[in-house]
Design a protein around this motif. Sequence first.
Motif, mmCIF file in Angstrom:
data_model
loop_
_atom_site.group_PDB
_atom_site.id
_atom_site.type_symbol
_atom_site.label_atom_id
_atom_site.label_comp_id
_atom_site.label_asym_id
_atom_site.label_seq_id
_atom_site.Cartn_x
_atom_site.Cartn_y
_atom_site.Cartn_z
ATOM 1 N N GLU A 146 12.030 6.080 -14.080
ATOM 2 C CA GLU A 146 12.972 5.180 -13.388
ATOM 3 C C GLU A 146 12.469 4.846 -11.988
ATOM 4 N N GLU A 147 12.024 5.848 -11.276
ATOM 5 C CA GLU A 147 11.497 5.624 -9.925
ATOM 6 C C GLU A 147 10.229 4.785 -9.995
ATOM 7 N N HIS A 148 9.377 5.057 -10.975
ATOM 8 C CA HIS A 148 8.145 4.288 -11.124
ATOM 9 C C HIS A 148 8.469 2.819 -11.400
ATOM 10 N N GLU A 149 9.446 2.569 -12.246
ATOM 11 C CA GLU A 149 9.853 1.192 -12.553
ATOM 12 C C GLU A 149 10.395 0.501 -11.305
ATOM 13 N N ARG A 150 11.205 1.219 -10.516
ATOM 14 C CA ARG A 150 11.776 0.658 -9.289
ATOM 15 C C ARG A 150 10.657 0.295 -8.302
ATOM 16 N N LEU A 151 9.717 1.205 -8.132
ATOM 17 C CA LEU A 151 8.600 0.954 -7.222
ATOM 18 C C LEU A 151 7.739 -0.206 -7.724
ATOM 19 N N SER A 152 7.509 -0.254 -9.028
ATOM 20 C CA SER A 152 6.685 -1.324 -9.608
ATOM 21 C C SER A 152 7.322 -2.690 -9.389
ATOM 22 N N LEU A 194 3.842 9.951 -7.779
ATOM 23 C CA LEU A 194 4.565 10.208 -9.032
ATOM 24 C C LEU A 194 3.594 10.689 -10.112
ATOM 25 N N TYR A 195 2.413 10.063 -10.183
ATOM 26 C CA TYR A 195 1.411 10.476 -11.175
ATOM 27 C C TYR A 195 0.879 11.873 -10.870
ATOM 28 N N ARG A 196 0.632 12.153 -9.581
ATOM 29 C CA ARG A 196 0.146 13.500 -9.212
ATOM 30 C C ARG A 196 1.194 14.554 -9.543
ATOM 31 N N ASP A 197 2.458 14.248 -9.219
ATOM 32 C CA ASP A 197 3.546 15.181 -9.544
ATOM 33 C C ASP A 197 3.627 15.416 -11.052
ATOM 34 N N CYS A 198 3.421 14.358 -11.816
ATOM 35 C CA CYS A 198 3.469 14.470 -13.282
ATOM 36 C C CYS A 198 2.366 15.400 -13.779
ATOM 37 N N SER A 219 0.827 -1.204 0.000
ATOM 38 C CA SER A 219 0.000 0.000 0.000
ATOM 39 C C SER A 219 0.866 1.261 0.000
ATOM 40 N N ASP A 220 1.923 1.264 0.810
ATOM 41 C CA ASP A 220 2.829 2.418 0.855
ATOM 42 C C ASP A 220 3.483 2.659 -0.502
ATOM 43 N N LEU A 221 3.939 1.583 -1.153
ATOM 44 C CA LEU A 221 4.588 1.722 -2.452
ATOM 45 C C LEU A 221 3.586 2.188 -3.511
ATOM 46 N N GLN A 222 2.352 1.682 -3.444
ATOM 47 C CA GLN A 222 1.320 2.126 -4.385
ATOM 48 C C GLN A 222 1.024 3.608 -4.187
ATOM 49 N N GLU A 223 1.058 4.066 -2.943
ATOM 50 C CA GLU A 223 0.849 5.490 -2.663
ATOM 51 C C GLU A 223 1.992 6.315 -3.258
ATOM 52 N N GLN A 224 3.210 5.800 -3.174
ATOM 53 C CA GLN A 224 4.351 6.499 -3.765
ATOM 54 C C GLN A 224 4.192 6.589 -5.288
ATOM 55 N N CYS A 225 3.698 5.511 -5.898
ATOM 56 C CA CYS A 225 3.434 5.548 -7.346
ATOM 57 C C CYS A 225 2.373 6.597 -7.658
#
Length: 66
Positions: free
Chosen positions: A41-47, A28-32, A19-25
């Motif tokens: 790169e960060e999205h791939e690492r989290l995924s 990333l989308y909100r920041d985008c 859940s924490d990692l999904q929130e971080q993803c």
Amino acid sequence: SKIILKHNTQISDLKSKISDLQEQCGKLYRDCRETGQFDSEEHERLSRKIEWLEYLLWGARHSMLR
């Protein structure tokens, strides 16, 4: 009983980490949306982390982990 408690705690911990990692993803989308820049790169690492934790969660639910 102690094993079941540990098993349930392990499942709960894995769900929480996922859940924490999904929130971080999501961040990333909100920041985008706000900046127009996406950290792929960060999205791939989290995924990859999420995938691994989901695999461990599946194993825990099917009593394959100790």
